[in-house]
Write a protein that holds these residues in place. Sequence first.
Motif, PDB file in Angstrom:
ATOM      1  N   LEU A   9       0.874  -1.123   0.004  1.00 43.04           N
ATOM      2  CA  LEU A   9       0.017   0.116   0.048  1.00 43.04           C
ATOM      3  C   LEU A   9       0.797   1.205   0.016  1.00 43.04           C
ATOM      4  O   LEU A   9       0.787   1.993  -0.711  1.00 43.04           O
ATOM      5  CB  LEU A   9      -1.035   0.039   1.174  1.00 43.04           C
ATOM      6  N   PHE A  10       1.981   1.050   0.779  1.00 45.14           N
ATOM      7  CA  PHE A  10       2.837   2.477   0.802  1.00 45.14           C
ATOM      8  C   PHE A  10       3.532   2.601  -0.361  1.00 45.14           C
ATOM      9  O   PHE A  10       3.879   3.544  -0.806  1.00 45.14           O
ATOM     10  CB  PHE A  10       3.844   2.224   1.922  1.00 45.14           C
ATOM     11  N   ASN A  11       3.611   1.451  -1.079  1.00 45.93           N
ATOM     12  CA  ASN A  11       4.322   1.403  -2.254  1.00 45.93           C
ATOM     13  C   ASN A  11       3.204   1.899  -3.700  1.00 45.93           C
ATOM     14  O   ASN A  11       3.512   1.862  -4.726  1.00 45.93           O
ATOM     15  CB  ASN A  11       5.003   0.310  -2.722  1.00 45.93           C
ATOM     16  N   GLY A  12       2.086   2.092  -3.235  1.00 41.73           N
ATOM     17  CA  GLY A  12       1.066   2.464  -4.234  1.00 41.73           C
ATOM     18  C   GLY A  12       0.373   1.180  -5.033  1.00 41.73           C
ATOM     19  O   GLY A  12       0.157   1.379  -5.975  1.00 41.73           O
ATOM     20  N   ILE A  46       7.697  -2.360  13.576  1.00 39.40           N
ATOM     21  CA  ILE A  46       6.898  -1.350  12.608  1.00 39.40           C
ATOM     22  C   ILE A  46       7.749  -0.660  11.949  1.00 39.40           C
ATOM     23  O   ILE A  46       7.188  -0.131  10.809  1.00 39.40           O
ATOM     24  CB  ILE A  46       5.813  -0.803  13.738  1.00 39.40           C
ATOM     25  N   SER A  47       8.746  -0.070  12.419  1.00 43.19           N
ATOM     26  CA  SER A  47       9.502   0.758  11.565  1.00 43.19           C
ATOM     27  C   SER A  47       9.842   0.197  10.195  1.00 43.19           C
ATOM     28  O   SER A  47      10.241   0.947   8.967  1.00 43.19           O
ATOM     29  CB  SER A  47      10.777   1.374  12.236  1.00 43.19           C
ATOM     30  N   LEU A  48       9.815  -0.958   9.816  1.00 50.74           N
ATOM     31  CA  LEU A  48      10.035  -1.511   8.710  1.00 50.74           C
ATOM     32  C   LEU A  48       8.888  -0.754   7.754  1.00 50.74           C
ATOM     33  O   LEU A  48       9.278  -1.021   6.409  1.00 50.74           O
ATOM     34  CB  LEU A  48      10.053  -2.850   8.561  1.00 50.74           C
ATOM     35  N   LEU A  49       7.907  -0.686   8.142  1.00 47.90           N
ATOM     36  CA  LEU A  49       6.763  -0.112   7.351  1.00 47.90           C
ATOM     37  C   LEU A  49       7.213   1.268   6.843  1.00 47.90           C
ATOM     38  O   LEU A  49       6.570   2.297   7.261  1.00 47.90           O
ATOM     39  CB  LEU A  49       5.412  -0.172   7.814  1.00 47.90           C
ATOM     40  N   SER A  50       8.118   1.338   5.958  1.00 48.34           N
ATOM     41  CA  SER A  50       8.575   2.893   5.493  1.00 48.34           C
ATOM     42  C   SER A  50       7.923   3.128   4.481  1.00 48.34           C
ATOM     43  O   SER A  50       7.865   2.230   3.554  1.00 48.34           O
ATOM     44  CB  SER A  50       9.993   2.840   5.770  1.00 48.34           C
ATOM     45  N   ALA A  51       7.588   4.417   4.079  1.00 44.07           N
ATOM     46  CA  ALA A  51       6.962   4.961   2.996  1.00 44.07           C
ATOM     47  C   ALA A  51       8.063   6.097   2.771  1.00 44.07           C
ATOM     48  O   ALA A  51       8.955   6.468   3.403  1.00 44.07           O
ATOM     49  CB  ALA A  51       5.848   5.520   3.110  1.00 44.07           C
ATOM     50  N   ASP A  52       8.285   6.404   1.327  1.00 51.87           N
ATOM     51  CA  ASP A  52       9.130   7.494   0.611  1.00 51.87           C
ATOM     52  C   ASP A  52       9.036   8.714   1.763  1.00 51.87           C
ATOM     53  O   ASP A  52       7.984   9.279   1.962  1.00 51.87           O
ATOM     54  CB  ASP A  52       8.552   7.811  -0.549  1.00 51.87           C
ATOM     55  N   PHE A 107       0.682   8.985  -6.096  1.00 49.00           N
ATOM     56  CA  PHE A 107      -0.223   7.824  -6.553  1.00 49.00           C
ATOM     57  C   PHE A 107      -1.540   7.751  -5.528  1.00 49.00           C
ATOM     58  O   PHE A 107      -1.345   8.337  -4.559  1.00 49.00           O
ATOM     59  CB  PHE A 107       0.517   6.488  -6.426  1.00 49.00           C
ATOM     60  N   GLU A 108      -2.073   6.899  -5.918  1.00 50.66           N
ATOM     61  CA  GLU A 108      -3.372   6.255  -4.980  1.00 50.66           C
ATOM     62  C   GLU A 108      -3.385   4.936  -5.000  1.00 50.66           C
ATOM     63  O   GLU A 108      -3.212   4.125  -6.086  1.00 50.66           O
ATOM     64  CB  GLU A 108      -4.660   6.913  -5.609  1.00 50.66           C
ATOM     65  N   ALA A 109      -3.464   4.322  -3.790  1.00 44.68           N
ATOM     66  CA  ALA A 109      -3.393   2.781  -3.599  1.00 44.68           C
ATOM     67  C   ALA A 109      -4.621   2.518  -2.626  1.00 44.68           C
ATOM     68  O   ALA A 109      -4.472   3.461  -1.421  1.00 44.68           O
ATOM     69  CB  ALA A 109      -2.273   2.285  -3.458  1.00 44.68           C
ATOM     70  N   VAL A 163      -9.028   0.873   2.930  1.00 45.98           N
ATOM     71  CA  VAL A 163      -8.215   1.836   3.495  1.00 45.98           C
ATOM     72  C   VAL A 163      -7.450   2.533   2.106  1.00 45.98           C
ATOM     73  O   VAL A 163      -6.650   1.620   1.296  1.00 45.98           O
ATOM     74  CB  VAL A 163      -6.990   1.484   4.326  1.00 45.98           C
ATOM     75  N   SER A 164      -7.525   3.637   1.957  1.00 42.12           N
ATOM     76  CA  SER A 164      -6.872   4.130   0.730  1.00 42.12           C
ATOM     77  C   SER A 164      -5.747   5.145   1.074  1.00 42.12           C
ATOM     78  O   SER A 164      -5.929   6.129   1.895  1.00 42.12           O
ATOM     79  CB  SER A 164      -7.869   4.851  -0.304  1.00 42.12           C
ATOM     80  N   LEU A 165      -4.767   5.441   0.273  1.00 45.08           N
ATOM     81  CA  LEU A 165      -3.586   6.430   0.556  1.00 45.08           C
ATOM     82  C   LEU A 165      -3.511   7.188  -0.637  1.00 45.08           C
ATOM     83  O   LEU A 165      -3.528   6.711  -1.776  1.00 45.08           O
ATOM     84  CB  LEU A 165      -2.365   5.608   0.932  1.00 45.08           C
ATOM     85  N   LYS A 166      -3.535   8.362  -0.547  1.00 50.34           N
ATOM     86  CA  LYS A 166      -3.005   9.216  -1.647  1.00 50.34           C
ATOM     87  C   LYS A 166      -1.792   9.771  -1.222  1.00 50.34           C
ATOM     88  O   LYS A 166      -1.702  10.473  -0.086  1.00 50.34           O
ATOM     89  CB  LYS A 166      -3.981  10.436  -1.863  1.00 50.34           C
ATOM     90  N   ALA A 167      -0.611   9.415  -1.878  1.00 45.52           N
ATOM     91  CA  ALA A 167       0.575   9.898  -1.833  1.00 45.52           C
ATOM     92  C   ALA A 167       1.031  11.191  -2.501  1.00 45.52           C
ATOM     93  O   ALA A 167       0.542  11.520  -3.807  1.00 45.52           O
ATOM     94  CB  ALA A 167       1.667   9.122  -2.516  1.00 45.52           C
ATOM     95  N   LEU A 168       1.228  12.355  -1.653  1.00 52.03           N
ATOM     96  CA  LEU A 168       1.522  13.622  -2.327  1.00 52.03           C
ATOM     97  C   LEU A 168       2.842  14.310  -2.096  1.00 52.03           C
ATOM     98  O   LEU A 168       3.424  13.799  -1.015  1.00 52.03           O
ATOM     99  CB  LEU A 168       0.475  14.746  -1.742  1.00 52.03           C
ATOM    100  N   GLU A 169       3.374  14.857  -3.150  1.00 48.79           N
ATOM    101  CA  GLU A 169       4.648  15.424  -2.900  1.00 48.79           C
ATOM    102  C   GLU A 169       4.515  17.055  -2.966  1.00 48.79           C
ATOM    103  O   GLU A 169       3.758  17.531  -3.629  1.00 48.79           O
ATOM    104  CB  GLU A 169       5.453  14.912  -4.042  1.00 48.79           C
TER     105      GLU A 169
END
Length: 842
Positions: free
Chosen positions: A118-121, A222-228, A352-354, A335-341
């Motif tokens: 999910l974090f990777n889109g 849990i820190s392994l769940l890293s996102a950009d 992205f959105e995933a 659960v949806s994620l919208k990644a924004l820069e």
Amino acid sequence: MSTSPPIVRYLQFENEDFETKTQNLKNNEEQNTTDCERIKVFLRLRPFTVDEIARGEKSAVLQVKENRISIRPRNRNYMSSEVQTANEATFEFDEIFQDDISQSEIFKKVAIPFIRKLFNGQNSMILAYGITNAGKTHTILGTESEPGLIPRSIDAIFHSLKDRIIQGPKTDEKESAKYLIECCRNVLFSAKDENWNSVTDSFSDPVTGVPSLFADDKENNISLLSADESLLFQVTVSYFEIYNDRCYDLFDVDTLLEAQKILKRGLKPTTKYRRQGLKLKEIQNGKIKIEGLHEIEVSNSAEVHRLLQCGLKNRQIAETLCNRHSSRSHTVFNVSLKALEKVSKKEYRSVFEATLSFVDLAGSERTTKTNVTGERLKETAQINKSLMNLGQCLEALRRNQRIKELKDEENSKKKLLLVPYRQSKLTLLFRDFLQNGSTLMIAACSPSSSDADETIHALRTASFAKELKYGLMQVHGNSNTILNQPKHLNGLRPRTEERIQLEDDTFRPSLVDERFQDVDELMLEVESLRERLAFAESRALLIESEIRDEVAKEMEEALHKMEMQYRVKLDEASQFHEERLERRVQLITTTARKELGYGAAHRAAEHAMLNYYKDKWETERALHGIELSQLKQKLRERNLERDQLKELLSNRTTAYDGVSRKNVFTQTEENLELQKSTSDRIDSRNELSNLLENFVDIVKRFTQQLLGENVWHQIEDKYLVPMIEELAREEDCKVGQLHMIDYVNRLFEFLTASTNQDVTRETGLEPSNDENLPNKNQSKRRRERRKKQTENTTEAEHFYVQNDSSEAAACSDDFDNSTSVLSTTTPDKVIKKSRRSRKTKK
Ligand SMILES: Nc1ncnc2c1ncn2[C@@H]1O[C@H](COP(=O)(O)OP(=O)(O)OP(=O)(O)O)[C@@H](O)[C@H]1O
């Protein structure tokens, strides 16, 4: 206190940035590629429940060795020949979790890799599948003490993203989320659900600092769940269920408000409770969208847990109010994620959105085993149908995949199976996941021997899924999401298309797939047309019923109006006729009174006249009777005298001899006789003529006055003239008297009859039955005359005649009495005697 999240301004992606980002994400993805090659299927064996232990249930699981499990069937006859021979069914899975595995271990092994995706889109789905009571809900949701995959995943997501969660621009959707939470809180509070606080408090809230499930969980790392690091995230959630092949939003505020009302009255099943089903709509590239599904933006895990409670409460209320059995629907939590820069201080662009979807399928069960009926049977049939359809889709996908894998010319030409996604909403919604997405299935397994046959059936379906490989891994794409695509992310579209272009180098869908897609599109269109048709039909019915109602109302009004008009007319007519009748009655009364007075006077005069003539007639008749008796007396005296003379003569004859003496005596006797008869005749004729004259005079006056001139003439011609002539011819006065008496009797009869008829005509009494009456014609004429008069008379006259009949009858009686007196004074004996005397004389 919460820090206000930054406001996002979306920007279009620039191509260079996009390439760089894509490359980075692809590198991240590579480490998971091996995991995503095919659908993973894990089996989770649950421990015996308290009830099962109490029932003394035996285990159906023969053996669990590594990733293989053997189950002993309960009834071999229902099994395949393989199972029948071996008397066991063996299945292989990616991993088998024994009944002692903890919820946190399951989370680690199942959910963490998917959160990474999910974090990777990457879109992905975790699906719990199995028979009823196998432990699906326990795995997906868990309990308060043992939270399942969803609460743990939410907690992990927010814990990992921490302060990188931002709020999007204010939207109606966001407002409705707040409103929903508020409503839900009210609903739950009004229901005095104490779990609300305890459940929500047990989860982390990064803003408020409430400790997380993972705060002290060093082991889970849990820190392994890293996102950009450079990305910020917006998190949205949605929750819906598929019940009886219809989608219902579990975040629907209206149903919650409705529930709130019902809760106040006491939660009882009611037919009034209706939920609005959601429609599926096809969007671009054959993607399916659920129209009207609430996607709520959230900023911390506590909020999500509250919302989750809202959804569950909504579902529970629906179950209770619709008298529905628990877990008779498939539930999906997204659960949806919208990644924004961040590109500037206040500007962001979407990367992205995933979505990560958690699906808790309803458990299949045998209707014959549970003996369900009615609505419950329908539910079970729908569940079994959709699950069977899922199995058919998985099987068809597996077979098509095998055909593709052979890469054999001959085999590739074989007809590929059509995957029946559209036969149920469940498979239609999961089509992209099954074809292209990252999917993990947890096959929940009951150890109970009584469930063995159903367990074997479910595990067989799950094993089909295990063999499936993803056709296309869509990295950072949102094409296989089952959520609505927000409009403000349109800026991502060029990038997505470009990505698809890149992916096309590695995978190009076969022509067959394209054909399938066409067929799918057509079928979707057919379905949407069907829905439109159903809608149009229901609308038409509604319009028709409205029109009918309207027409009926109009007709009713028109009828009412007509009724009123006729009522008025009727009243007027009856009033008019009443008045007219009254006038006529008055007229008749007045006329009758007038006529009655005139008629009475007229009849009184007639009556008086009649009495006068009657008295006169009586007197005359008495006089003539005395005269007649005197004449008779004289006649008797003469006869006596003659007899004495005869005796004297015979005595003298015997005393003297000789013939001469005898002859002298005879001569003397004859002379005496002649002398006597001559003198008698002369006397009687004078009397008779006097009598006759008087009689004719009386009859004439009487008849003229009472019966008219015509009758008088008739009487004169018929009785008086012949009588006078006969009397004139008759030399014998005595015989003449008798003739006269005879004529008088006949005339009396005639007069009596005429008078009776006259009176009858006037009084309405029956006429005389004497057919031989000589005045028949005359009476007829009189009747005609009277009729003419009657025609000219008014109703008042008839009225008078009827009312005056008694008076006329009385008048008639008087006359009858008088005529009867006359008749009795002329006895038949006299007539007979006169006839005899006439005969002897002849
Ligand atoms: N791993 C487990 N450990 C302990 N108890 C469990 C476990 N799995 C399931 N149970 C218990 O078994 C019962 C049934 O579980 P659950 O409700 O999750 O089944 P289900 O498959 O979701 O059923 P349904 O399809 O009817 O919803 C529950 O009482 C649950 O607490």
